[in-house]
Design a protein around this motif. Structure first.
Motif, PDB file in Angstrom:
ATOM      1  N   VAL A  78       0.840  -1.206   0.000  1.00  0.00           N
ATOM      2  CA  VAL A  78       0.000   0.000   0.000  1.00  0.00           C
ATOM      3  C   VAL A  78       0.874   1.255   0.000  1.00  0.00           C
ATOM      4  CG1 VAL A  78      -1.740   1.297   1.298  1.00  0.00           C
ATOM      5  CG2 VAL A  78      -1.950  -1.187   1.089  1.00  0.00           C
ATOM      6  N   VAL A  79       1.933   1.270   0.783  1.00  0.00           N
ATOM      7  CA  VAL A  79       2.833   2.424   0.828  1.00  0.00           C
ATOM      8  C   VAL A  79       3.460   2.661  -0.545  1.00  0.00           C
ATOM      9  CG1 VAL A  79       5.030   3.267   1.772  1.00  0.00           C
ATOM     10  CG2 VAL A  79       3.294   2.334   3.296  1.00  0.00           C
ATOM     11  N   ASN A  80       3.898   1.593  -1.210  1.00  0.00           N
ATOM     12  CA  ASN A  80       4.480   1.743  -2.546  1.00  0.00           C
ATOM     13  C   ASN A  80       3.451   2.322  -3.518  1.00  0.00           C
ATOM     14  OD1 ASN A  80       6.941   0.735  -1.717  1.00  0.00           O
ATOM     15  ND2 ASN A  80       6.492  -1.341  -2.384  1.00  0.00           N
ATOM     16  N   GLY A  81       2.205   1.833  -3.424  1.00  0.00           N
ATOM     17  CA  GLY A  81       1.139   2.370  -4.270  1.00  0.00           C
ATOM     18  C   GLY A  81       0.877   3.832  -3.995  1.00  0.00           C
ATOM     19  N   HIS A  83       2.985   5.976  -2.841  1.00  0.00           N
ATOM     20  CA  HIS A  83       4.123   6.723  -3.368  1.00  0.00           C
ATOM     21  C   HIS A  83       3.971   6.917  -4.880  1.00  0.00           C
ATOM     22  CE1 HIS A  83       8.166   8.244  -3.805  1.00  0.00           C
ATOM     23  NE2 HIS A  83       8.378   7.345  -4.749  1.00  0.00           N
ATOM     24  N   GLU A  84       3.642   5.861  -5.594  1.00  0.00           N
ATOM     25  CA  GLU A  84       3.469   5.949  -7.043  1.00  0.00           C
ATOM     26  C   GLU A  84       2.385   6.960  -7.420  1.00  0.00           C
ATOM     27  OE1 GLU A  84       4.937   4.551  -9.813  1.00  0.00           O
ATOM     28  OE2 GLU A  84       6.513   3.845  -8.477  1.00  0.00           O
ATOM     29  N   VAL A  85       1.245   6.881  -6.745  1.00  0.00           N
ATOM     30  CA  VAL A  85       0.134   7.788  -7.049  1.00  0.00           C
ATOM     31  C   VAL A  85       0.503   9.220  -6.685  1.00  0.00           C
ATOM     32  CG1 VAL A  85      -2.256   8.365  -6.452  1.00  0.00           C
ATOM     33  CG2 VAL A  85      -1.635   5.993  -6.938  1.00  0.00           C
ATOM     34  N   SER A  86       1.195   9.400  -5.572  1.00  0.00           N
ATOM     35  CA  SER A  86       1.586  10.760  -5.178  1.00  0.00           C
ATOM     36  C   SER A  86       2.564  11.380  -6.162  1.00  0.00           C
ATOM     37  CB  SER A  86       2.187  10.763  -3.770  1.00  0.00           C
ATOM     38  OG  SER A  86       3.487  10.189  -3.780  1.00  0.00           O
ATOM     39  N   MET A  87       3.277  10.542  -6.914  1.00  0.00           N
ATOM     40  CA  MET A  87       4.209  11.021  -7.932  1.00  0.00           C
ATOM     41  C   MET A  87       3.519  11.211  -9.284  1.00  0.00           C
ATOM     42  SD  MET A  87       6.828  11.461  -6.118  1.00  0.00           S
ATOM     43  CE  MET A  87       8.073  11.855  -7.299  1.00  0.00           C
ATOM     44  N   GLU A  93      -1.876   0.215  -9.973  1.00  0.00           N
ATOM     45  CA  GLU A  93      -2.889  -0.510  -9.208  1.00  0.00           C
ATOM     46  C   GLU A  93      -2.229  -1.284  -8.074  1.00  0.00           C
ATOM     47  OE1 GLU A  93      -5.866  -2.720 -11.357  1.00  0.00           O
ATOM     48  OE2 GLU A  93      -5.466  -1.523 -13.152  1.00  0.00           O
ATOM     49  N   ILE A  94      -2.922  -1.350  -6.952  1.00  0.00           N
ATOM     50  CA  ILE A  94      -2.430  -2.075  -5.785  1.00  0.00           C
ATOM     51  C   ILE A  94      -3.096  -3.444  -5.753  1.00  0.00           C
ATOM     52  CG2 ILE A  94      -2.327  -2.134  -3.273  1.00  0.00           C
ATOM     53  CD1 ILE A  94      -2.412   0.875  -3.285  1.00  0.00           C
ATOM     54  N   GLU A 105      -8.990  -4.143   2.996  1.00  0.00           N
ATOM     55  CA  GLU A 105      -9.942  -3.034   2.900  1.00  0.00           C
ATOM     56  C   GLU A 105      -9.209  -1.709   2.661  1.00  0.00           C
ATOM     57  OE1 GLU A 105     -13.446  -0.946   5.615  1.00  0.00           O
ATOM     58  OE2 GLU A 105     -12.556  -2.838   6.269  1.00  0.00           O
ATOM     59  N   LEU A 106      -8.091  -1.498   3.324  1.00  0.00           N
ATOM     60  CA  LEU A 106      -7.283  -0.293   3.125  1.00  0.00           C
ATOM     61  C   LEU A 106      -6.803  -0.204   1.682  1.00  0.00           C
ATOM     62  CD1 LEU A 106      -5.680   2.171   4.281  1.00  0.00           C
ATOM     63  CD2 LEU A 106      -3.834   0.550   4.734  1.00  0.00           C
ATOM     64  N   ALA A 107      -6.281  -1.300   1.153  1.00  0.00           N
ATOM     65  CA  ALA A 107      -5.786  -1.304  -0.222  1.00  0.00           C
ATOM     66  C   ALA A 107      -6.912  -1.046  -1.215  1.00  0.00           C
ATOM     67  CB  ALA A 107      -5.108  -2.634  -0.522  1.00  0.00           C
ATOM     68  N   GLU A 108      -8.069  -1.667  -0.981  1.00  0.00           N
ATOM     69  CA  GLU A 108      -9.208  -1.458  -1.878  1.00  0.00           C
ATOM     70  C   GLU A 108      -9.708  -0.010  -1.807  1.00  0.00           C
ATOM     71  OE1 GLU A 108     -11.972  -4.462  -0.654  1.00  0.00           O
ATOM     72  OE2 GLU A 108     -10.981  -6.023  -1.828  1.00  0.00           O
ATOM     73  N   SER A 109      -9.752   0.554  -0.618  1.00  0.00           N
ATOM     74  CA  SER A 109     -10.185   1.946  -0.460  1.00  0.00           C
ATOM     75  C   SER A 109      -9.219   2.891  -1.165  1.00  0.00           C
ATOM     76  CB  SER A 109     -10.275   2.319   1.018  1.00  0.00           C
ATOM     77  OG  SER A 109     -11.264   1.567   1.655  1.00  0.00           O
TER      78      SER A 109
END
Length: 129
Positions: A78-81, A83-87, A93-94, A105-109
């Motif tokens: 999730v953290v890597n995802g 980071h990617e989205v913030s860049m 996709e996670i 649930e966190l990853a899906e949200s």
């Protein structure tokens, strides 16, 4: 500087507790046997410290491995995802294992949020907003 994971911090706390606990056990063994033979009591106390430490650390290493495999790896995904989205990579996709827990649930949200941001960005680019 590499950050320590939560499981490493927990492991260090448990390791410290096990060390204090095994010293307590060794001290009890020593004081219980010291009246008969001090040298023999000291040897038995040291042996009891070593044995109690080994008996405690084997399951702790196993539990740490399970925590790393089942929890920390999902959090890192999730953290890597994030980071990617913030860049700006809104196509990232996670994927996490389907286990029905809070981390799934966190990853899906987060993935739903990523898709919403992507849709809004596309509408902005087309001038629809």
């Amino acid at each position: 500087m590499e950050r320590k994971s939560i499981s490493q911090k927990i492991f260090m706390i448990v390791l410290g507790g096990s060390f204090v606990g095994s010293l307590f056990v060794g001290g009890l063994v020593y004081f219980m046997l010291a009246s008969s033979n001090v040298q023999d009591a000291l040897v038995k106390a040291v042996i009891s410290v070593i044995i109690s430490q080994i008996m405690f650390l084997i399951p702790v290493f196993g539990i740490k491995k399970i925590i790393d495999d089942k929890i920390v790896s999902k959090l890192k995904t999730v953290v890597n995802g994030m980071h990617e989205v913030s860049m700006g990579n809104l196509d990232y996709e996670i994927y996490v294992e389907k286990t029905g827990d809070e981390l799934e649930e966190l990853a899906e949200s987060f993935d739903r949020m990523r898709m919403s941001i992507k849709a809004i960005m596309e509408k902005l680019e087309k001038g629809e907003l």
